[in-house]
Scaffold this motif. Structure first.
Motif, PDB file in Angstrom:
ATOM      1  N   GLN A   1       0.829  -1.222   0.000  1.00 23.78           N
ATOM      2  CA  GLN A   1       0.000   0.000   0.000  1.00 23.78           C
ATOM      3  C   GLN A   1       0.853   1.257   0.000  1.00 23.78           C
TER       4      GLN A   1
ATOM      5  N   PHE B   1      -3.612   4.681  -0.987  1.00 22.54           N
ATOM      6  CA  PHE B   1      -2.855   3.557  -1.538  1.00 22.54           C
ATOM      7  C   PHE B   1      -1.879   4.098  -2.577  1.00 22.54           C
TER       8      PHE B   1
ATOM      9  N   ASN C   1      -7.733  -3.085  -1.000  1.00 26.67           N
ATOM     10  CA  ASN C   1      -6.524  -3.534  -0.297  1.00 26.67           C
ATOM     11  C   ASN C   1      -6.119  -4.926  -0.776  1.00 26.67           C
TER      12      ASN C   1
END
Lengths: 436, 436
Positions: A106, A130, A308
């Protein structure tokens, strides 16, 4: 006892004859992904490059004269403080203390934090940022997350990546005779609506791609316009994917640089962004996407959690060297350098607006934006592109390359040297016969 | 006359009221991509990181003792000549002559050429090499190209990205009680078959993911084995996606470092590869994928053309700074430095094989490979992982994290310092009660 399976040096008995297998005409039994057959032509910018090379080969004596106001590609060197971030990020990898391997997929925690604070003034949290290798790549990863079942809406004209990745994912159905996909929602942006979509006439879509400052039209949405966009998205339960890659060009007070300046956006918007145009990182590659923790699918699951998963599974983090450069961008010195770079390109944009005036053509953009979108008053954009390349040796971008709604327009990019912009203005302004 | 559409500073009449819209409980009407609901747990390596951090928080006095033989992450600094490539690649961006913006999405032409010549000895052409930000990312882009209609086969156990990206793309159907997906073909790799699949017992799949030297088993396929794999792929009309990320660890003469050493592979194979383990570029990010021009879908179209479309549409080129480092890797000096780095890690692998001997455990790998795969003789891999973390403060990877076929095994990674490997061997070899 440590018995080993040294399969590396053992020949098993599974080997068949390979004679007669080397025929180059063999075909697989794997079917081509049908979505790829639906893609229209090549991706625009490589196509422009091909036409430019073809011109240079056909008329080599003119090849050196070619000026590019085409692809929005930065031309100015990286300023000293930001450069030092890149160089030191590379240098330290040669030392035991400075070396680093895999980072968080990330992004570096400090960089995420700086983006949240310095770009968004704390409106978003570091864990919602991100870091990536660029906005184009992030749009593709967002599509991977959305999957094939969503419907999408795009501005017409628009940056081709929204449409092409929607097609690749199988969201769009077949293409019709006008070059539009049957399941894609097009939001015309044209002089009559001042290049902002008529939302009241737009069918609902799950995902709305919206870019401001806009590529290619140069239009910049006002706060009131973005409020209407967010209001519509909230009413429809849609996600706005807001492309803010040109945000630093906004200098007019009160014009939002981020969708998260709009009340209610945290529950209906994602923002993609990039250092490409901020700091001349087009080749360096660094961007980011903000997915608010408050964005929830119909089943109550968090969009952020799925993004994610995409970032950890299909990506492996932006380069540590490059993230070090990104850190330098978001210091006081780096942000001053970014401002100076943007000033330079905005100065170019003013020259290109002057060219529009020279030609007596209506245009959009060039204010708070690096792009000037010339209204060709009904003339073909590819024909005009070709004529300007042939007669003035200037590469532009035909509006039709950005979708059916771009026909009749030509995009000029301020990403060039000052001298190139001035020379291009001088050359093209003589081509009055093209616009008579 | 140059009329302008200064929409940037004009407030249009489309604005509705935004009062009462800021409730944080709003939910979208966008359905979550059902494929994401099928993903099993978190991606493995972040999960290992979470467990490691949880241990450190629970027992802070032991946190500093933790040694990682877990994720295959390089630890040695980047050697001087390769480093110089990175540093000069960054430095020159500060000059007008050295600055570059967008490069070709497929990579720098000279780097593609060097990869074709120096890694493949001319077996592939430069135009068949696509430079990228890493093998993991390329696997995802290959999946985007293949789409949802293909069937895939994976070694079991295997690198989780093959399975997870297949699930994300919707290729796999539902997961069964044993944790296996109904439409995915699993190819068990175990001591009984010396960790090479029983191809004669394997159902046909459109795409076969195959990794050698293997992650996690450490097994290295012989030339005869790869010939049998290619023969099977050709007979079935399947595509082999060959993951050669650990190829430079191969030192045994006659063991292929590339699938393209096998006759007939050019019509049935793609190879993904990476500088991560060659040159310590895990954090720097640089890889490549070879798609032969001779690979054709059932309809006769070229796979290469579709992958080119993916790379130009969903990617924007690897970082220019990083590609400069890649160029330095493929000079005589850089290749010598790579050899020295690999020698170092192979020395570590020998220590880890010694640990297996200390414990009297069967194992695979550690020869021509950075991974040693311990056979726990029926013991639970997560339990053993936890016990070793608790009692010896060494992070390993449970085999079960690589698929059902990895249960009962533990992966040790040689990507660590020499001192860490020696210390880990000393500590773990005392835990004889775990393996009694």
């Amino acid at each position: 006892m440590g018995g080993e399976c040294r399969v590396g040096v053992v020949v098993l008995g599974l080997v068949g004859s390979v004679t007669g297998l080397s025929t180059p005409t063999m075909r697989l039994r794997v079917e081509r992904n049908a979505n790829f057959g639906k893609l229209q032509g090549g991706y625009l910018f490589p196509e422009i490059g091909r036409r430019r090379r073809a011109f240079a080969e056909a008329q080599p004596e003119l090849a050196e004269r070619v000026i590019s106001l085409g692809i929005g590609d930065t031309t100015q060197p990286i300023p000293p403080n930001i450069l030092e971030g890149l160089v030191s990020g590379a240098s330290k990898l040669g030392t035991s203390d400075g070396y680093s391997g895999y980072g968080a997929e990330q992004g570096n925690a400090e960089l995420r934090s700086r983006i949240a604070e310095r770009v968004y003034g704390g409106r978003v949290g570091a864990e919602e940022v991100f870091v990536s290798d660029g906005a184009k790549c992030d749009i593709s990863r967002l599509q991977l997350m959305f999957g094939s079942a969503v419907t999408s809406a795009v501005q017409d004209p628009s940056y081709p990546v929204y449409v092409d990745t929607s097609v690749m994912m199988g969201q769009t159905g077949e293409v019709g005779p006008a070059g539009q996909f049957e399941k894609l929602v097009y939001m015309p942006c044209k002089p009559e609506n001042e290049f902002f979509p008529e939302l009241s006439e737009t069918p609902r879509a799950d995902v709305i791609y919206f870019c401001s400052p806009n590529n290619p039209t140069g239009a910049v949405a006002t706060k009131a316009q973005l409020e209407s966009l967010v209001e519509r998205a909230r009413a429809d339960g849609s996600i706005v994917v807001f492309d803010a890659a040109y945000a630093p060009f906004i200098r007019t007070p009160g014009v939002p640089k981020s969708i998260f300046e709009i009340e209610g956006a945290r529950e209906c918007a994602i923002e993609v962004n990039s250092f490409s145009k901020y700091a001349g990182f087009t080749g360096v590659r660094l961007g980011w996407t903000v997915v608010p923790d408050t964005l929830e699918y119909a089943d109550g699951s968090k969009v952020r959690d799925d993004f994610n998963r995409v970032m950890t599974t299909a990506f492996n983090g932006a380069s540590n060297v490059v993230q070090s450069g990104g850190m330098a961008c978001l210091t006081d010195e780096g942000m001053e350098e970014i401002d100076a770079l943007i000033d330079y390109y905005l100065g170019n944009a003013q020259i290109l607006r002057g060219l529009a005036d020279d030609l007596g053509l209506r245009h959009c953009g060039g204010i708070d934006s690096p792009y000037v979108f010339l209204d060709l008053d009904g003339r073909s954009s590819w024909d005009t592109f070709s004529a300007i390349l042939e007669e003035a040796q200037v590469v532009t971008i035909p509006g039709a390359g950005f979708g059916p709604g771009g026909e009749g327009f030509l995009r000029l990019s301020a990403f060039a040297s000052r001298a190139s912009c001035e020379e291009a203005r001088a050359r093209i302004s003589k081509l009055t016969h093209l616009f008579a």
